[in-house]
Structure formats: C-alpha cells, structure tokens
Design an enzyme around this catalytic site. Structure first.
Site, mmCIF file in Angstrom:
data_model
loop_
_atom_site.group_PDB
_atom_site.id
_atom_site.type_symbol
_atom_site.label_atom_id
_atom_site.label_comp_id
_atom_site.label_asym_id
_atom_site.label_seq_id
_atom_site.Cartn_x
_atom_site.Cartn_y
_atom_site.Cartn_z
ATOM 1 N N SER A 154 1.041 -1.139 0.546
ATOM 2 C CA SER A 154 0.669 0.376 0.177
ATOM 3 C C SER A 154 1.116 1.220 -0.495
ATOM 4 O O SER A 154 1.892 0.742 0.483
ATOM 5 C CB SER A 154 -1.137 -0.047 0.899
ATOM 6 O OG SER A 154 -1.337 0.927 1.181
ATOM 7 N N TYR A 190 -1.728 -1.282 10.245
ATOM 8 C CA TYR A 190 -0.964 -1.307 8.764
ATOM 9 C C TYR A 190 -0.252 -1.040 8.724
ATOM 10 O O TYR A 190 0.197 -1.621 7.305
ATOM 11 C CB TYR A 190 -2.985 -0.879 9.206
ATOM 12 C CG TYR A 190 -2.987 -1.391 6.982
ATOM 13 C CD1 TYR A 190 -3.608 -2.518 6.666
ATOM 14 C CD2 TYR A 190 -2.583 0.034 6.420
ATOM 15 C CE1 TYR A 190 -3.913 -2.488 5.215
ATOM 16 C CE2 TYR A 190 -3.062 0.056 4.490
ATOM 17 C CZ TYR A 190 -4.115 -1.435 4.463
ATOM 18 O OH TYR A 190 -4.220 -2.000 3.402
#
Length: 266
Positions: free
Chosen positions: A140, A154
């Site tokens: 990401s 995350y």
C-alpha cells in the site's frame, strides 16, 4: 507450452477478483483462495466459461495457520505447482490498538504478514527449479508513511511487504523469478466495507479513487517488466514522493492530521 498457473489470495472480491480476471484473460489457470467459497465458485464458473481455463476455488481462513497448511498439502497432493503468486488477502483494524483484542491483532498479522511469507517461501522452490516465477505482493502507499492513530499495524505490515518484496527480488532477479510490491491508494473494492470505513471513504474525491482493473493491469505490467515497486495513480505517486522526500518533522503532522477521519471512534 502449457498454461501457467497463478495462485491468488483474497480472490473473492475487489483487487483479488480482478487479478483473477486479468490473468484468466491472459490464458492462465488459477487457484483462487478466500473464505467465501460461494463467491469463489461463482467467479470460477465465470472464468471457465469465458476463457476455457482451469480454475480451482479453495476456501481458507488465512488467519488460521492450519488452513494455510491444508492449502499447501492440497496443492502437493494434487500435483499443482503454481508458477505465480499474488499475495492479495488483507484488511485493516480501524480502531486504536488499545480498543482491539490481542487475538484480533494476531489474526491480522497472520493474514497480512505470516501467510504471504509462508506461501512465497513454499512456492518459490518450484519457480526457481523451472527458472520462471512471478510474485506480486499487495502492499500500500501507506508503507511509506510514518503511521497515524488507528489502523495501528497496517502501515507496519505494508512496509514489511514492501521491504520483503524488494529483498526477495534482489535474491531471485537473475533466476527467472520477478517479484513486485504493489502499492495502491484508495481503490474501488470491498476493503472499506470490511473495516467499517464505507461512509468515510465515500467523501474522497473521485479522482483519488482508482478502479481495481486500473490497479491490477498496472501491477501485472510492472511485474512482467521486472519492476520491484509500483505505486499506482498520479496523486498517489505525488503523495509517496512527499512522504519519501519531505523532512519527518514536516510530513508526520500532515499525515496524522489527514488520517484522523480514517480512525473509527471508540
């Protein structure tokens, strides 16, 4: 030459399902892995009919180590040796670290860190032996960020996937195996629904949200070209450049201010 076989995790929707469609259109056979067998079977039927390929749906909860081992044993007993791997399965926990349980965080690590590492390790041997392999690890753009409140692990998990991909690419680049870290931003998928962020992300300007097809096609082209990292979308590239080049003292307050809307209230 026989068709290549790609194993795709998180294949029941979003980016994972698009990877399945894109590789099927290229004539590849598929092993599709996710929790929801009904969705996998529906997608498998669609791709078999449209492209005449072989598709194996396999239901597995990738937060459970035993499920991953069951998948690997099944592949071995079935004589299936994937030539490519897309580690796409993932999600996030939008609450703060203290507002989640230890088991929730450990399950997250299993899905987003441990499982992709284990699958890459176990499937790599065949790729090296035949002198051909393709691995795409879905990271990401937040892998480049300093982190913010909420979604606590995350950024760390996606940073791991980024660095793992680059290190592995350095080891196998001259052996016919290409490894790429895909670093998208906001993408049309069910990712936001699974972590309760639907309403928040609908406020993002449309120009910041990419389609799954756009992201996946860019990833496959980058992987075939031997690129270690692909950040998709102009605005995402600009954001990553800022996070990489600006001083930490400047970028950290900006990131944490902007990330406030993505944290669920306790």
């Amino acid at each position: 030459m026989p068709a290549k076989t790609y194993l795709i995790t998180g294949a029941s929707s979003g980016i994972g399902a698009q990877f399945a469609r894109s590789y099927a259109a290229r004539g590849c056979n598929l092993v599709l892995v996710a929790r929801r067998l009904d969705r996998l079977e529906a997608l498998a039927a669609e791709l078999r009919e449209r492209h005449g390929i072989e598709v194996l749906p396999f239901a597995a909860d990738l937060s459970k180590r035993e499920s991953v081992h069951e998948l690997l044993v099944y592949l071995k007993l079935s004589g299936i040796n994937p030539d490519g791997l897309v580690n796409n399965a993932g999600y996030s926990l939008a609450h703060t670290f203290a507002a989640t349980t230890a088991q929730q965080q450990l399950d997250f690590i299993e899905v987003c860190v441990t499982t992709p590492t284990l699958l890459a390790r176990e499937l790599l041997g065949h790729m090296l032996a035949q002198g051909f392999g393709r691995i795409i690890n879905v990271s990401s753009m937040v892998a480049f960020s300093p982190g913010a409140s909420g979604h606590t692990l995350y950024p760390a998990a996606k940073s791991y996937m980024l660095k793992f991909s680059r290190s592995l690419a350095a080891e196998v680049a001259d052996k016919g195996v290409k490894v790429t870290a895909l670093c998208p931003g906001s993408t049309e998928s069910e990712f936001q629904h699974s972590n309760g962020m639907d309403a928040v992300l609908k406020t993002n300007p449309a120009r910041f949200v990419q389609t799954a097809e756009t992201v996946v096609e860019a990833a496959i082209r980058a992987n075939e070209a031997g690129r270690e990292v692909i950040v998709t979308g102009l605005f995402n590239k600009i954001a990553v450049a800022a996070m990489t080049l600006l001083p930490d003292g400047l970028i950290t307050p900006l990131i944490r201010w902007g990330a406030k809307k993505y944290q669920l209230k306790e």
